[in-house]
Design an enzyme around this catalytic site. Structure first.
Site, short mmCIF file in Angstrom:
data_model
loop_
_atom_site.label_atom_id
_atom_site.label_comp_id
_atom_site.label_asym_id
_atom_site.label_seq_id
_atom_site.Cartn_x
_atom_site.Cartn_y
_atom_site.Cartn_z
N GLY A 1 7.64 -11.59 -8.78
CA GLY A 1 7.67 -11.03 -7.43
C GLY A 1 6.43 -11.42 -6.63
O GLY A 1 5.58 -12.19 -7.11
N ASP B 1 11.50 -10.40 -15.83
CA ASP B 1 11.92 -10.25 -14.43
C ASP B 1 13.42 -10.54 -14.34
O ASP B 1 13.91 -11.47 -14.98
CB ASP B 1 11.14 -11.23 -13.54
CG ASP B 1 11.12 -10.83 -12.08
OD1 ASP B 1 10.03 -10.78 -11.49
OD2 ASP B 1 12.21 -10.57 -11.52
N SER C 1 2.04 2.86 -4.75
CA SER C 1 1.98 2.51 -3.33
C SER C 1 1.32 3.63 -2.53
O SER C 1 1.44 4.81 -2.87
CB SER C 1 3.41 2.32 -2.83
OG SER C 1 3.44 2.30 -1.42
N TYR D 1 12.02 5.69 -1.87
CA TYR D 1 11.16 4.71 -2.53
C TYR D 1 9.81 5.35 -2.91
O TYR D 1 9.37 5.25 -4.06
CB TYR D 1 10.94 3.50 -1.60
CG TYR D 1 9.78 2.62 -1.98
CD1 TYR D 1 9.85 1.84 -3.12
CD2 TYR D 1 8.61 2.59 -1.21
CE1 TYR D 1 8.78 1.03 -3.49
CE2 TYR D 1 7.55 1.79 -1.56
CZ TYR D 1 7.64 1.02 -2.70
OH TYR D 1 6.57 0.24 -3.06
N LYS E 1 8.04 6.26 -6.74
CA LYS E 1 6.69 5.87 -7.19
C LYS E 1 5.93 7.11 -7.68
O LYS E 1 5.25 7.06 -8.69
CB LYS E 1 5.92 5.20 -6.05
CG LYS E 1 6.43 3.83 -5.67
CD LYS E 1 6.10 2.81 -6.74
CE LYS E 1 6.70 1.45 -6.46
NZ LYS E 1 6.60 0.51 -7.58
N ASN F 1 11.73 -6.64 6.30
CA ASN F 1 11.45 -5.30 6.81
C ASN F 1 10.02 -5.19 7.30
O ASN F 1 9.71 -4.44 8.22
CB ASN F 1 11.56 -4.28 5.66
CG ASN F 1 12.97 -3.81 5.46
OD1 ASN F 1 13.64 -3.48 6.45
ND2 ASN F 1 13.42 -3.79 4.23
C1 UD1 Z 1 6.28 -0.38 4.54
C2 UD1 Z 1 7.05 0.68 3.79
C3 UD1 Z 1 6.20 1.19 2.67
C4 UD1 Z 1 5.69 0.05 1.80
C5 UD1 Z 1 4.92 -0.93 2.69
C6 UD1 Z 1 4.35 -2.12 1.98
C7 UD1 Z 1 8.55 1.67 5.46
C8 UD1 Z 1 8.82 2.87 6.33
N1 UD1 Z 1 7.45 1.73 4.72
O1 UD1 Z 1 5.16 0.25 5.11
O2 UD1 Z 1 6.94 2.08 1.90
O3 UD1 Z 1 4.85 0.54 0.80
O4 UD1 Z 1 5.82 -1.39 3.69
O5 UD1 Z 1 5.31 -3.04 1.62
O6 UD1 Z 1 9.32 0.72 5.41
N2 UD1 Z 1 6.40 -3.27 12.43
C9 UD1 Z 1 6.87 -3.76 13.63
N3 UD1 Z 1 7.86 -4.69 13.60
C10 UD1 Z 1 8.43 -5.14 12.43
C11 UD1 Z 1 7.94 -4.62 11.21
C12 UD1 Z 1 6.93 -3.68 11.25
O7 UD1 Z 1 6.39 -3.37 14.70
O8 UD1 Z 1 9.34 -5.97 12.48
C13 UD1 Z 1 5.27 -2.30 12.46
C14 UD1 Z 1 5.60 -0.96 11.82
O9 UD1 Z 1 6.15 -0.09 12.76
C15 UD1 Z 1 4.23 -0.54 11.31
C16 UD1 Z 1 3.52 -1.86 10.97
O10 UD1 Z 1 4.22 -2.85 11.70
O11 UD1 Z 1 3.50 0.09 12.32
C17 UD1 Z 1 3.59 -2.19 9.50
O12 UD1 Z 1 4.94 -2.14 9.07
P1 UD1 Z 1 5.39 -2.64 7.62
O13 UD1 Z 1 4.87 -4.00 7.37
O14 UD1 Z 1 6.87 -2.46 7.52
O15 UD1 Z 1 4.64 -1.65 6.64
P2 UD1 Z 1 4.69 -0.05 6.56
O16 UD1 Z 1 5.66 0.53 7.50
O17 UD1 Z 1 3.30 0.43 6.65
#
Ligand code: UD1
Length: 342
Positions: free
Chosen positions: A11, A32, A125, A149, A153, A198
């Site tokens: 991963g 894995d 996490s 999730y 953890k 995501n």
């Molecule tokens: C996400 C997960 C968390 C995981 C972490 C690390 C969620 C709610 N939380 O955290 O469980 O441990 O990733 O892998 O999914 N953002 C945008 N546009 C995007 C993507 C993100 O604006 O397309 C913003 C989000 O709103 C946030 C920041 O970027 O403010 C970081 O987002 P992201 O990378 O998804 O991480 P977390 O939400 O902190």
């Protein structure tokens, strides 16, 4: 020499850690199921570290495979990464997440017990904290995860604590990652999400490389200086080094059950990240402000003093290095690990 079993070793964080383990002359066995990675990762680990390691394709939910591994190899320590990792997806498929993460981990711990392997570094996490009252987060803060999730953890951390209570000879370190980004500085290893990303950085780099039209910024009315969410982004290479530090510490002490934050101790907003990325890549990133994402918090960053004091570890890479490395990886591998074969 006893071997290190790395579950989820192909991963994103696992692969970077395996390279560091091999470079430090540890002997490694990877287990894995390749559900979110590919065989190509093994080739690249091999290329970077130029050392032999064993790879077993299998699932931690498969007791037979686990049993056979502990029979075949003399395992000294387990580094346990294997698991599903999308918070959003976990709330849609809770049973799958509990089964994969919790049941899978239980199977692993049972086989460790049978094989008398009592040392483990667990991939936890920062999401176990939920939304703490203070933004600078310490390990002793209440643990109130909101997503399934995050709950998986925390359950796994709690199971490990109970195992250690029953037998003090177990040595357990939970590493609570903040937001891992970046890639191996060579551009050879990196993050390769199978579906629409995501997380912020993989989405952003896919926009930069032309795979996606624009970045959606989830909300600009948070209580932060520019209204966008702030996170503690940490280079995946720093996280990998954190595992080596944890491993060394496990060898030094007679008993331990501790959790450590792995972050930089600084937070950056989404707009600051876009800006930093544009600077280091010379690219213009089109973006649009849209509604907040359900479950997101305004800001979180790590108090890193415990890891520094106990493990002697601290993050070294700054935000521009993180963006540069993420960009190099994406440029060299526009289709991720399938770039090589396409
Ligand atoms: C996400 C997960 C968390 C995981 C972490 C690390 C969620 C709610 N939380 O955290 O469980 O441990 O990733 O892998 O999914 N953002 C945008 N546009 C995007 C993507 C993100 O604006 O397309 C913003 C989000 O709103 C946030 C920041 O970027 O403010 C970081 O987002 P992201 O990378 O998804 O991480 P977390 O939400 O902190």
């Amino acid at each position: 020499m006893k071997k290190i079993l790395v579950t989820g070793g192909t991963g994103y964080i696992g692969s970077h850690t395996v390279v560091k383990l091999l470079e430090a002359n540890y002997e490694v066995v990877i287990l894995d199921n390749l559900s979110n990675s590919s065989m190509e990762v093994n080739e690249r680990i091999n290329f970077l570290a130029n050392k032999r390691f064993d790879f077993i394709k299998g699932d931690i939910r498969d007791k037979k495979i686990l049993e056979s591994i502990f029979k075949k190899y003399q395992i000294g320590v387990v580094i346990h990464f294997a698991g599903s990792k999308s918070a959003t997806e976990s709330d849609i498929n809770p049973l799958e997440y509990y089964e994969n993460n919790v049941i899978g981990s239980l199977n692993l711990f049972k086989e460790m017990l049978k094989a008398d392997v009592k040392k483990i570094v667990f991939s936890s996490s920062a999401t176990v904290y939920g939304e703490p009252k203070e933004k600078k987060c310490k390990e002793n803060f209440p643990l109130l995860p909101t997503s399934v999730y995050g709950k998986t953890k925390l359950i796994i951390e709690n199971i490990l604590t109970d195992i250690q209570k029953a037998n003090h000879k177990w040595k357990i370190i939970n590493l609570r990652y903040f937001n891992p980004i970046g890639a191996h500085p060579s551009g050879i290893l990196g993050e390769d999400p199978k579906n629409i990303p995501n997380n912020l950085l993989p989405f952003l780099t896919q926009v930069a490389v032309g795979k996606r039209e624009k970045l959606l910024v989830f909300g600009n009315t948070y209580n932060t200086f520019d209204g966008t969410g702030k996170r503690d982004f940490i280079h995946v290479e720093d996280l990998a080094s954190g595992h080596i530090a944890a491993l060394k510490y496990l060898e030094k002490v007679d008993e331990i059950n501790m959790s450590f934050n792995l972050g930089t101790g600084k937070s950056y907003s989404v707009l600051e990240i876009i800006n930093a990325f544009e600077k280091c890549s010379g690219m213009n990133i089109p973006y649009e402000i849209v509604d907040k994402r359900l479950g997101d918090i305004s800001e979180l960053y790590a108090d890193t003093s415990l890891a520094k004091k106990i493990l002697g570890w601290q993050a070294k890479f700054n935000i521009s290095q993180m963006c540069e490395d993420a960009w190099r990886w994406q440029k060299m591998n526009p289709e991720g690990y399938s770039t090589a074969s396409s």
